[in-house]
Motif scaffolding. Structure first.
Motif, PDB file in Angstrom:
ATOM      1  N   SER A  22      36.035  27.970  84.003  1.00 32.79           N
ATOM      2  CA  SER A  22      37.056  26.920  83.924  1.00 32.79           C
ATOM      3  C   SER A  22      36.720  25.852  82.891  1.00 32.79           C
ATOM      4  O   SER A  22      36.976  24.674  83.085  1.00 32.79           O
ATOM      5  N   GLY A  23      36.139  26.283  81.774  1.00 33.30           N
ATOM      6  CA  GLY A  23      35.991  25.370  80.639  1.00 33.30           C
ATOM      7  C   GLY A  23      37.233  25.465  79.763  1.00 33.30           C
ATOM      8  O   GLY A  23      38.266  26.012  80.186  1.00 33.30           O
ATOM      9  N   LYS A  44      36.882  28.999  89.406  1.00 39.96           N
ATOM     10  CA  LYS A  44      36.317  27.903  88.624  1.00 39.96           C
ATOM     11  C   LYS A  44      34.806  27.948  88.449  1.00 39.96           C
ATOM     12  O   LYS A  44      34.271  27.474  87.463  1.00 39.96           O
ATOM     13  N   GLY A  45      34.093  28.453  89.450  1.00 38.82           N
ATOM     14  CA  GLY A  45      32.636  28.517  89.317  1.00 38.82           C
ATOM     15  C   GLY A  45      31.935  27.259  89.756  1.00 38.82           C
ATOM     16  O   GLY A  45      32.572  26.249  90.084  1.00 38.82           O
ATOM     17  N   LEU A  46      30.606  27.332  89.745  1.00 40.02           N
ATOM     18  CA  LEU A  46      29.780  26.216  90.243  1.00 40.02           C
ATOM     19  C   LEU A  46      29.908  24.973  89.374  1.00 40.02           C
ATOM     20  O   LEU A  46      30.026  23.857  89.871  1.00 40.02           O
ATOM     21  N   GLY A  50      33.023  23.108  83.061  1.00 38.68           N
ATOM     22  CA  GLY A  50      32.093  23.456  81.983  1.00 38.68           C
ATOM     23  C   GLY A  50      31.358  22.267  81.406  1.00 38.68           C
ATOM     24  O   GLY A  50      31.267  21.194  82.012  1.00 38.68           O
ATOM     25  N   GLN A  51      30.860  22.492  80.174  1.00 37.20           N
ATOM     26  CA  GLN A  51      29.956  21.499  79.574  1.00 37.20           C
ATOM     27  C   GLN A  51      30.623  20.163  79.250  1.00 37.20           C
ATOM     28  O   GLN A  51      29.945  19.140  79.153  1.00 37.20           O
ATOM     29  N   LEU A  73      39.791  15.320  80.048  1.00 35.93           N
ATOM     30  CA  LEU A  73      40.371  16.436  79.295  1.00 35.93           C
ATOM     31  C   LEU A  73      40.407  17.686  80.168  1.00 35.93           C
ATOM     32  O   LEU A  73      41.413  18.402  80.222  1.00 35.93           O
ATOM     33  N   MET A  74      39.315  17.925  80.899  1.00 36.21           N
ATOM     34  CA  MET A  74      39.273  19.126  81.731  1.00 36.21           C
ATOM     35  C   MET A  74      40.276  19.040  82.882  1.00 36.21           C
ATOM     36  O   MET A  74      40.902  20.027  83.250  1.00 36.21           O
TER      37      MET A  74
END
Ligand code: NAP
Length: 328
Positions: A22-23, A44-46, A50-51, A73-74
């Motif tokens: 989910s970046g 989405k994941g842990l 993302g970064q 932004l995310m």
């Protein structure tokens, strides 16, 4: 789109496309896939988002003349994907089966199947794990010179590492900083000669050899670092306004090892300029494929390509199955 008799009915959910990650790559893929009426599922994941969740101001993403905070932004990208019908779950994928279609994707006990999977699991910058580092991330500690260098006009910076990234980032940072000191743990760089020569020819760049950063100093912002001499074991303090890590990235590909071709550094190998991988129906986008650019905007662009590639793949699959049914 799929009503397939071959689908394992014990596995509850059949989807057209599953997007893992989910970046910027994952959400852009989701926006395009959702607008193509494919109702993508985004897991989405842990490290959801993302970064960019670790950065403050993002000033180089087109369309935001005043800049935007990374987490904002995310959040907006997620909302945009949701608006067009993407289903977005806070699930961390623990297992995939890419050996046959429909592919299997699991997050713990929950499982899904899909004829197309887009891998957008990103890469994780390596950090030192020393005191002060986590507390001062985004306050002078960074792993992205392109993202954060601009904030250090006329400041003194440290760059940690001895590879091509360290040379590139140190050289880039001299556009802003008054002085850049590369701190390297050995007495020889790993970086290619041309990159080393360019960095060492720069009058703003100095090198501290045989040293590691033992602690990053500062309360609200970086004020310096405590260095450990790897030969003598002595510690010294140096003044600095920022510390940039350039000690490598690790692509988040352990889930796919043995199921999909990875390159020699374990990034997912894609057939540029497309986003196809060694497994038909599996696409990859963003930093999980990228050892060179690693930008939010390049990841987003590749996410768009992955969704379009997946859409074409599903269309062809649909036509070939319709043809097979008609012939049968
Ligand atoms: P890298 O080549 O793996 O270099 C990492 C550097 O960080 C090494 O010098 C290593 O030291 C140091 N390091 C690792 N862990 C450390 C720790 N815990 N404490 C202190 N130092 C540590 O990574 P990279 O520079 O990011 O490059 C990755 C790949 O991308 C490479 O293939 C590179 O050629 C490529 N790349 C190419 C370009 C370009 O061509 N423009 C630009 C950037 C990257 P040691 O040397 O002692 O192991």
């Amino acid at each position: 789109m799929w009503e397939d008799a071959d689908v394992d009915q014990a596995t509850p959910q059949m989807r057209d496309i599953i997007i893992i990650g989910s970046g910027p790559a994952g959400y852009t893929a989701a926006i395009y896939a959702a607008r193509a009426n494919l109702a993508p599922l985004v897991l989405k994941g842990l490290d959801a988002g993302g970064q960019l969740m670790l950065t403050t101001d993002v000033e180089n993403f087109p369309g935001f003349p005043g800049g935007i905070m990374g987490p904002a932004l995310m959040e907006d990208l997620e909302k945009q994907a949701h608006r067009f019908g993407a289903e977005i779950l806070p699930a961390h994928v623990t297992k995939v089966d890419l050996s046959a279609r429909p592919f299997g994707v699991w997050a713990g006990d929950q499982g899904w199947r899909a004829n197309a999977v887009i891998i957008a699991t990103g890469a994780t910058a390596r950090w030192l794990g020393v005191p002060g580092e986590e507390k001062l991330r985004g306050r002078g500690v960074s792993a992205c010179a392109t993202c954060d260098g601009f904030f250090f006009k006329d400041r003194e910076l440290l760059v940690v590492g001895g590879g091509d990234s360290a040379m590139e980032e140190a050289t880039f940072l001299t556009k802003f900083a008054s002085k850049v000191t590369i701190v390297h743990r050995r007495d020889e760089f790993r970086a290619s000669k041309i990159m080393v020569d360019r960095a060492l020819a720069n009058p703003k760049i100095e090198v501290i050899w045989n040293a590691t950063v033992a602690e990053i100093l500062g309360t609200d912002a970086v004020t310096g670092a405590r260095l450990l001499d790897t030969v003598t074991g002595e510690t010294t303090e140096v003044r600095a306004d920022g510390v940039f890590m350039a000690i490598g990235h690790d692509p988040n590909t352990s889930l796919f090892a043995g199921q999909l071709a990875l390159d020699s550094a374990d990034y997912v190998a894609v057939h540029e300029p497309r986003t196809t991988t060694s497994v038909e129906g599996v696409f990859a986008a963003g930093d999980v494929t990228d050892t060179i650019y690693r930008q939010a905007v390049t990841a987003a662009g590749q996410g768009c390509k992955a969704a379009i590639d997946a859409e074409h793949f599903l269309e062809e699959l649909s036509h070939s199955r319709a043809g097979a049914h008609a012939a049968g």
